[in-house]
Design an enzyme around this catalytic site. Structure first.
Site, PDB file in Angstrom:
ATOM      1  N   LEU A  18      -2.923  -5.494  -2.234  1.00 36.75           N
ATOM      2  CA  LEU A  18      -2.103  -6.646  -1.842  1.00 36.75           C
ATOM      3  C   LEU A  18      -0.617  -6.355  -2.020  1.00 36.75           C
ATOM      4  O   LEU A  18       0.226  -7.144  -1.622  1.00 36.75           O
ATOM      5  CB  LEU A  18      -2.484  -7.876  -2.662  1.00 36.75           C
ATOM      6  CG  LEU A  18      -3.840  -8.502  -2.343  1.00 36.75           C
ATOM      7  CD1 LEU A  18      -4.084  -9.721  -3.220  1.00 36.75           C
ATOM      8  CD2 LEU A  18      -3.915  -8.906  -0.872  1.00 36.75           C
ATOM      9  N   ILE A  22       4.949  -3.608  -4.886  1.00 36.67           N
ATOM     10  CA  ILE A  22       6.143  -4.059  -4.165  1.00 36.67           C
ATOM     11  C   ILE A  22       6.627  -5.411  -4.706  1.00 36.67           C
ATOM     12  O   ILE A  22       7.822  -5.646  -4.850  1.00 36.67           O
ATOM     13  CB  ILE A  22       5.852  -4.179  -2.646  1.00 36.67           C
ATOM     14  CG1 ILE A  22       5.397  -2.830  -2.076  1.00 36.67           C
ATOM     15  CG2 ILE A  22       7.066  -4.701  -1.891  1.00 36.67           C
ATOM     16  CD1 ILE A  22       6.442  -1.748  -2.125  1.00 36.67           C
ATOM     17  N   ASP A  74       3.235   4.024  -7.121  1.00 42.35           N
ATOM     18  CA  ASP A  74       4.005   2.789  -7.325  1.00 42.35           C
ATOM     19  C   ASP A  74       5.271   3.044  -8.142  1.00 42.35           C
ATOM     20  O   ASP A  74       6.267   2.337  -7.982  1.00 42.35           O
ATOM     21  CB  ASP A  74       3.151   1.726  -8.025  1.00 42.35           C
ATOM     22  CG  ASP A  74       2.407   0.851  -7.013  1.00 42.35           C
ATOM     23  OD1 ASP A  74       2.788   0.863  -5.829  1.00 42.35           O
ATOM     24  OD2 ASP A  74       1.449   0.163  -7.406  1.00 42.35           O
ATOM     25  N   GLU A 153     -13.693  -2.297 -14.777  1.00 49.21           N
ATOM     26  CA  GLU A 153     -12.787  -1.308 -15.345  1.00 49.21           C
ATOM     27  C   GLU A 153     -11.500  -1.882 -15.932  1.00 49.21           C
ATOM     28  O   GLU A 153     -10.934  -1.337 -16.865  1.00 49.21           O
ATOM     29  CB  GLU A 153     -12.400  -0.315 -14.258  1.00 49.21           C
ATOM     30  CG  GLU A 153     -13.601   0.266 -13.573  1.00 49.21           C
ATOM     31  CD  GLU A 153     -13.220   1.355 -12.625  1.00 49.21           C
ATOM     32  OE1 GLU A 153     -12.241   1.142 -11.879  1.00 49.21           O
ATOM     33  OE2 GLU A 153     -13.877   2.396 -12.651  1.00 49.21           O
ATOM     34  N   THR A 192      -8.038 -21.334   0.805  1.00 48.73           N
ATOM     35  CA  THR A 192      -7.612 -21.178  -0.590  1.00 48.73           C
ATOM     36  C   THR A 192      -8.761 -20.820  -1.534  1.00 48.73           C
ATOM     37  O   THR A 192      -8.534 -20.476  -2.677  1.00 48.73           O
ATOM     38  CB  THR A 192      -6.977 -22.486  -1.124  1.00 48.73           C
ATOM     39  OG1 THR A 192      -7.978 -23.499  -1.118  1.00 48.73           O
ATOM     40  CG2 THR A 192      -5.798 -22.909  -0.274  1.00 48.73           C
ATOM     41  N   LYS A 227      -2.676 -27.989  -2.784  1.00 46.45           N
ATOM     42  CA  LYS A 227      -4.081 -27.712  -3.102  1.00 46.45           C
ATOM     43  C   LYS A 227      -4.176 -26.555  -4.114  1.00 46.45           C
ATOM     44  O   LYS A 227      -4.896 -26.648  -5.116  1.00 46.45           O
ATOM     45  CB  LYS A 227      -4.780 -27.322  -1.798  1.00 46.45           C
ATOM     46  CG  LYS A 227      -6.264 -27.428  -1.837  1.00 46.45           C
ATOM     47  CD  LYS A 227      -6.798 -27.374  -0.407  1.00 46.45           C
ATOM     48  CE  LYS A 227      -8.273 -27.147  -0.375  1.00 46.45           C
ATOM     49  NZ  LYS A 227      -8.744 -26.913   0.997  1.00 46.45           N
ATOM     50  N   CYS A 385       9.103  22.538  -1.272  1.00 44.25           N
ATOM     51  CA  CYS A 385       8.108  23.153  -2.160  1.00 44.25           C
ATOM     52  C   CYS A 385       7.246  24.140  -1.368  1.00 44.25           C
ATOM     53  O   CYS A 385       7.747  25.199  -0.998  1.00 44.25           O
ATOM     54  CB  CYS A 385       7.311  22.067  -2.871  1.00 44.25           C
ATOM     55  SG  CYS A 385       6.719  22.644  -4.467  1.00 44.25           S
ATOM     56  N   GLY A 387       6.653  24.100   1.611  1.00 44.26           N
ATOM     57  CA  GLY A 387       7.412  24.310   2.845  1.00 44.26           C
ATOM     58  C   GLY A 387       8.481  25.380   2.678  1.00 44.26           C
ATOM     59  O   GLY A 387       8.725  26.182   3.584  1.00 44.26           O
ATOM     60  N   HIS A 510      11.410  18.826  -5.353  1.00 46.41           N
ATOM     61  CA  HIS A 510      11.060  17.673  -4.516  1.00 46.41           C
ATOM     62  C   HIS A 510      12.217  16.676  -4.468  1.00 46.41           C
ATOM     63  O   HIS A 510      12.242  15.726  -5.264  1.00 46.41           O
ATOM     64  CB  HIS A 510       9.819  16.974  -5.080  1.00 46.41           C
ATOM     65  CG  HIS A 510       8.569  17.775  -4.933  1.00 46.41           C
ATOM     66  ND1 HIS A 510       7.757  17.663  -3.821  1.00 46.41           N
ATOM     67  CD2 HIS A 510       7.996  18.697  -5.737  1.00 46.41           C
ATOM     68  CE1 HIS A 510       6.728  18.489  -3.963  1.00 46.41           C
ATOM     69  NE2 HIS A 510       6.848  19.126  -5.111  1.00 46.41           N
ATOM     70  N   GLU A 512      12.681  14.353  -2.479  1.00 46.47           N
ATOM     71  CA  GLU A 512      12.231  13.008  -2.077  1.00 46.47           C
ATOM     72  C   GLU A 512      11.959  12.104  -3.276  1.00 46.47           C
ATOM     73  O   GLU A 512      11.944  10.880  -3.140  1.00 46.47           O
ATOM     74  CB  GLU A 512      10.983  13.120  -1.184  1.00 46.47           C
ATOM     75  CG  GLU A 512       9.676  13.515  -1.872  1.00 46.47           C
ATOM     76  CD  GLU A 512       9.496  15.026  -2.040  1.00 46.47           C
ATOM     77  OE1 GLU A 512      10.502  15.770  -1.980  1.00 46.47           O
ATOM     78  OE2 GLU A 512       8.339  15.464  -2.261  1.00 46.47           O
TER      79      GLU A 512
HETATM   80  N1  GLN Z   1       1.071  25.049  -3.832  1.00 50.39           N
HETATM   81  C1  GLN Z   1       2.416  25.432  -4.149  1.00 50.39           C
HETATM   82  C2  GLN Z   1       2.570  25.756  -5.626  1.00 50.39           C
HETATM   83  O1  GLN Z   1       1.766  25.358  -6.424  1.00 50.39           O
HETATM   84  C3  GLN Z   1       3.398  24.362  -3.739  1.00 50.39           C
HETATM   85  C4  GLN Z   1       3.216  23.067  -4.439  1.00 50.39           C
HETATM   86  C5  GLN Z   1       3.912  21.928  -3.774  1.00 50.39           C
HETATM   87  O2  GLN Z   1       4.230  22.000  -2.585  1.00 50.39           O
HETATM   88  N2  GLN Z   1       4.107  20.839  -4.482  1.00 50.39           N
HETATM   89  O3  GLN Z   1       3.484  26.417  -6.025  1.00 50.39           O
END
Ligand code: GLN
Length: 537
Positions: A18, A22, A74, A153, A192, A227, A385, A387, A510, A512
């Site tokens: 749900l 957020i 999250d 759980e 409801t 209600k 990474c 990539g 990373h 991001e």
């Molecule tokens: N598999 C790669 C490593 O372990 C890259 C990991 C990743 O992209 N987070 O080094």
């Protein structure tokens, strides 16, 4: 526990998904915008110690904090909304709770006692709730209870919430219950009953929710609100409508309109004249919704059928797009689709290409093809990474003409340009064993990385086992792929960038994970700008 810290628990009923995360993040944002300090914590009811070992297909991305905890996605929302850092203490699983209790038991801490769910497990849960409040740093601690009420759980967590509410009283602890009001098309009616049932369920555990937040596809009429209020024992103004939004970033404003923050403050008897300052947030939304440009960026990865697996990357593009007044269309591309004869059709039409993080061999060759195409055709490229590691392998193969690979993908390769560090080789357990969390990285003056960040020392988060193999550093640099970011302590390569290419950057970390609404990540901002530039030319 600081006496002034207020505890807000967010439970869920009727179904999962749900959007408790957020709603929690939005409430946190509103309180923060009124000048309060806020943190958000999530309890997950599964037995894994952390989500590090979970398949992203099942659970979405694993979010890593500065202190190296592998956590639920999250926490990414919390950081993106609040622009504050979370840590290991912000995500606790049933597995961790039991692990702590069992470890204590083995150390003899309960000597002579029978160790039980109540009080030992619930006490450990409470200890983890109060730990965040210990130094009085926060005015509000919002704790999201994963799962929905009634699940076997989550019972110990719900019981701990009941106890905390009882211990601290209504002025210091409250429960917000997030629920679903389904719409029956045939009857043209909002219903409801499921909410009534889930509140009954909560009541049977001894918890009366203070506020109901109702997810709905249609506005709640006064009649429905009355209600709900009557049957669930909540004040009429504590029935909060949460309509489906175009973007998650609208939710704080929707909650503001429904006065969720005011209800929370009123229940805690906190009087403040300060209105929430949401100017920057609204400015972001204004840019997000009124783009003057548009680009298409390919995201090449292995888990593209579940976009949650790359949640933070997708959100980073939203932040960076808004910053550039540009709509970013993300095209999810499975690396297995890319072959020599398809690469031009797939990658050639993009304004830029990102090769995603990942684990394991599947789809490697497709990634290499995509990178080769981007390198040769001067399409802006960002490798994150795995990539980045693929970019190094591609370069070694196609420019240096070595039969190179990463030992993750081919343990017997003659030219392991990406290899495991010696310390990592000794590790045989699985969870929490990668290079995790924030590490320093020094940027070479005058490099693209340096100009992107506008700094020479940065800190970025990691989650990987394999590294650039410095044995090949000179050879690779000489041929034009430069290591422009290095770990100042270990000398490990953190960033590579290509000479004579408009925008070709690979990062071992990373980025991001650090992009937020108020602080879009410079790598993403500049990458989107490069895509816009490429589209124009
Ligand atoms: N598999 C790669 C490593 O372990 C890259 C990991 C990743 O992209 N987070 O080094």
């Amino acid at each position: 526990m600081s006496s002034s810290t207020k505890y807000i628990f967010v439970t869920g009923g009727v179904t999962s998904s749900l959007g408790k995360g957020i709603i929690s993040a939005s409430l946190g944002k509103l309180l923060q915008a009124r000048g309060f300090s806020v943190t958000i914590q999530k309890f997950d009811p599964y037995i894994n110690i952390d989500p590090g070992t979970l398949n992203p297909y099942e659970h979405g991305e694993c979010y890593v904090t500065d202190d190296g905890a592998e956590t639920d996605l999250d926490l990414g929302h919390y950081e993106r909304f609040l622009n504050v850092r979370t840590s290991r203490a912000n995500n606790i699983t049933t597995g961790r709770i039991y692990n702590n209790v069992i470890t204590k038991e083995r150390h003899g801490e309960y000597l002579g006692k029978t160790v039980q769910v109540v009080p030992h497990i619930t006490d450990e849960i409470k200890r983890n709730i109060f730990q965040l409040g210990e130094n009085g740093q926060y005015d509000f601690i919002i704790t999201e209870i994963g799962g929905s009420v009634g699940d076997i759980e989550s019972l110990p967590f719900v019981e701990a919430v009941r106890q905390v509410r009882w211990d601290l009283g209504a002025n210091n602890a409250m429960v917000i219950h997030l629920t679903l009001i389904p719409y029956l098309k045939a009857a043209k009616e909002l219903k409801t009953k499921p909410t009534q049932h889930s509140v009954k369920e909560l009541l049977s555990y001894g918890i009366q929710p203070d506020i109901l937040v109702c997810r709905t596809e249609h506005p709640l009429s006064m009649e429905i609100r009355k209600k709900l209020a009557l049957f669930c024992n909540v004040n009429l103004n504590s029935v909060i409508e949460a309509m489906d939004a175009d973007t998650i970033y609208d939710v704080p404003l929707l909650m503001r309109k429904e006065k969720l923050d005011e209800r929370v403050l009123a229940k805690f008897k906190i009087h403040t004249k300060q209105e929430p300052d949401l100017d920057q947030w609204k400015a972001f939304l204004g840019k997000l919704k009124n783009p003057t440009n548009e680009v298409t960026i390919g995201l090449v990865g292995k888990y593209v059928s579940l976009p949650d697996a790359y949640k933070s990357i997708a959100e980073s593009f939203i932040h960076a797009g808004a910053q550039n007044d540009c709509k970013v269309n993300l095209k999810w591309i499975s690396s297995e689709e890319i072959q020599k004869d398809t690469v031009e059709n797939i990658i050639g039409t993009l304004d830029a290409v990102l090769v995603a993080p990942g684990f394991g061999e599947r789809g490697l060759e497709g990634k290499i093809e995509a990178i080769k195409y981007a390198r040769e055709n001067k399409i802006p490229f960002l490798g994150i990474c795995l990539g980045m590691q693929c970019a190094v392998v591609e370069f070694a193969r196609n420019v240096l003409h070595l039969e190179a690979s990463s030992t993750e993908l081919n343990p017997k390769t003659k030219f392991p340009v990406i290899d495991m560090m010696e310390e990592q080789k000794k590790v045989t357990t699985k969870g929490g064993t990668m290079r995790l969390g924030a590490y320093a990285c020094k940027l070479k003056k005058g490099s693209k990385a340096n100009s992107i960040y506008g700094e020479t020392l940065i800190h970025e988060r990691h989650r990987h086992r394999y590294e650039f193999n410095n044995k090949y550093l000179d050879q690779i640099e000489e041929a034009g792929l430069k290591a422009t970011g290095l770990n100042p302590d270990s000398g490990l390569v953190e960033i590579v960038e290509l000479k004579d290419h408009p925008w070709f950057v690979g990062v071992q970390f990373h980025p991001e994970l650090r992009s937020t609404v108020l602080n879009p990540h410079p790598l993403f901002v500049k990458f989107v700008a490069a895509a816009m530039e490429n589209k124009r030319s």
